[in-house]
Design an enzyme around this catalytic site. Structure first.
Site: not given
Ligand code: NAD
Ligand code: ZN
Length: 347
Positions: A43, A45, A48, A68, A98, A101, A205, A267-268
């Site tokens: 992932c 994550t 990171h 995970h 938990c 809650c 992509r 989500l991002g």
């Molecule tokens: P990823 O980082 O591979 O996808 C992000 C995409 O955004 C990449 O393809 C990148 O090229 C593109 N990008 C960068 N700059 C851009 C711009 N200016 N305009 C448009 N696109 C652009 O990650 P992923 O695994 O597909 O995850 C997507 C996002 O969701 C990440 O930010 C990740 O951290 C997050 N995430 C959140 C959760 C949650 O529970 N909220 C869970 C998983 C992942």
């Molecule tokens: Zn809970």
């Protein structure tokens, strides 16, 4: 002597520092199951954690087994576990809640404040075996490829986000064609979206997103969302937005291109400061909703149904690389180069 297994462990608080080590096979509690891993997926994550960025430094305690996203078979059952059987193919929800809650007891476990992330706050699944709470186990249906079963966690993020707002007949903008953005496209398509426009800065992509059903793609380095809207005959902006890039410019662009009354699911995860025109949110009556994880287990039910009705063939395209776990470094390299979308490790 206790039996041991191989695990991929973050050994030190620095860049890289992932090693395969021998560690004891986990001892399960009464409420756990022991899963013998078949496949795990890498992932963002985990990337990171590999790179040891500011988030990882704040969050991860070393040494720790990471990972995970998984599919495996049940090797042992805790004393209190009756819902599963040995040998059953399972995946699982990576957020351990938990159970006590207000949200947990009213069926909104995804809102639990005490969530513990497997492979983030506790021992992960990049190992031959993992102890997983039975409450987190998701039994997999027969007939779905195990590579796909191993990526239900991120696919669940895509399903959760794409189904947050009603998209039937609506025009949808997805910012970010990462693995999750790409997988959201066929989900939106199956849910009856009209135009699906997706943005990124990575042409390969975007090309895959197009093949999976996007109406149009926008490479934001050279193209404008507003021009694409005009080409599609759209005059009022997008009804629904899915922010899946974690890029604040992409999010600001989305806010600028929404229809009045539009709804945005975010989500991002942003690494820098977010600057949007808040007056647009106010005067255009936009709704913003943060999305974290998957709904337990509504998202999993919906995902299982979608996988059975054609989503599996689409998301299979997002799995671009597969390695033996001993080659995990190659897996990370293919992610860092931007060449890979989803990478699966075989155990
Ligand atoms: P990823 O980082 O591979 O996808 C992000 C995409 O955004 C990449 O393809 C990148 O090229 C593109 N990008 C960068 N700059 C851009 C711009 N200016 N305009 C448009 N696109 C652009 O990650 P992923 O695994 O597909 O995850 C997507 C996002 O969701 C990440 O930010 C990740 O951290 C997050 N995430 C959140 C959760 C949650 O529970 N909220 C869970 C998983 C992942
Ligand atoms: Zn809970």
């Amino acid at each position: 002597m206790q039996a041991t297994m191989k695990a991929i462990i973050k050994t030190a608080p620095t860049y890289g520092a992932l090693e395969i080590q021998n560690v004891p096979i986990p001892v399960i509690s009464k409420k756990d199951v022991l899963v013998k891993m078949r496949k795990t997926a890498i992932c963002g994550t985990d990337a990171h954690i590999y790179k040891w960025d500011a988030w990882a430094q704040r969050t991860i305690k070393t040494p720790m087994t990471i990972g995970h996203e998984f599919v495996g078979e049940i090797a042992a059952l805790g004393e209190d576990v009756s819902a599963f059987k040995i040998g059953q193919i399972v995946s699982g929800e990576g957020h351990v809640v938990c159970g006590k809650c207000r949200w947990c007891i009213t069926g909104y476990q995804h809102l639990c404040r005490a969530t513990v992330g497997i492979g983030v706050n506790s021992t992960g699944v990049f190992a031959e075996y993992a102890a997983i709470p039975a409450a987190n186990i998701w039994p997999c249906e027969d007939g779905i490829d195990e590579n796909i079963l191993s990526i239900q966690d991120p696919l669940g993020n895509a399903v959760h986000t794409a189904l947050t707002f009603d998209v039937l007949g609506e025009d949808v903008l997805v910012t970010g064609a990462g693995p999750i953005g790409i997988m959201s496209v066929p989900v939106l398509k199956m849910s009856g979206a009209r135009n699906i426009v997706i943005t990124d800065v990575n042409p390969s992509r975007l090309a895959l997103a197009k093949e999976l059903g996007a109406t149009a793609t926008v490479d934001v380095r050279t193209e404008k969302i507003s021009e694409t809207m005009a080409n599609l005959g759209m005059t009022e902006g997008f009804d629904v937005g899915l922010e899946m890039s974690g890029n604040s410019r992409a999010f600001a662009d989305m806010v600028d291109n929404m229809a009045n009354g539009g709804k945005i699911a975010i989500l991002g995860i942003f690494s820098d400061e977010i600057k949007i025109d808040w007056n647009k949110v106010i005067f255009n009556s936009l709704t913003l909703k943060g999305i974290y994880g998957r709904e337990m287990f509504d998202t999993w039910y919906k995902m299982a149904a979608l996988l059975k009705t054609g989503l599996d063939e689409k998301v299979a395209r997002a799995i671009t690389h597969e390695f033996h776990y001993t080659d995990f470094e190659k897996g990370f390299e293919s992610m860092f180069s931007g060449e890979a979308i989803k990478v699966v490790l075989n155990w």
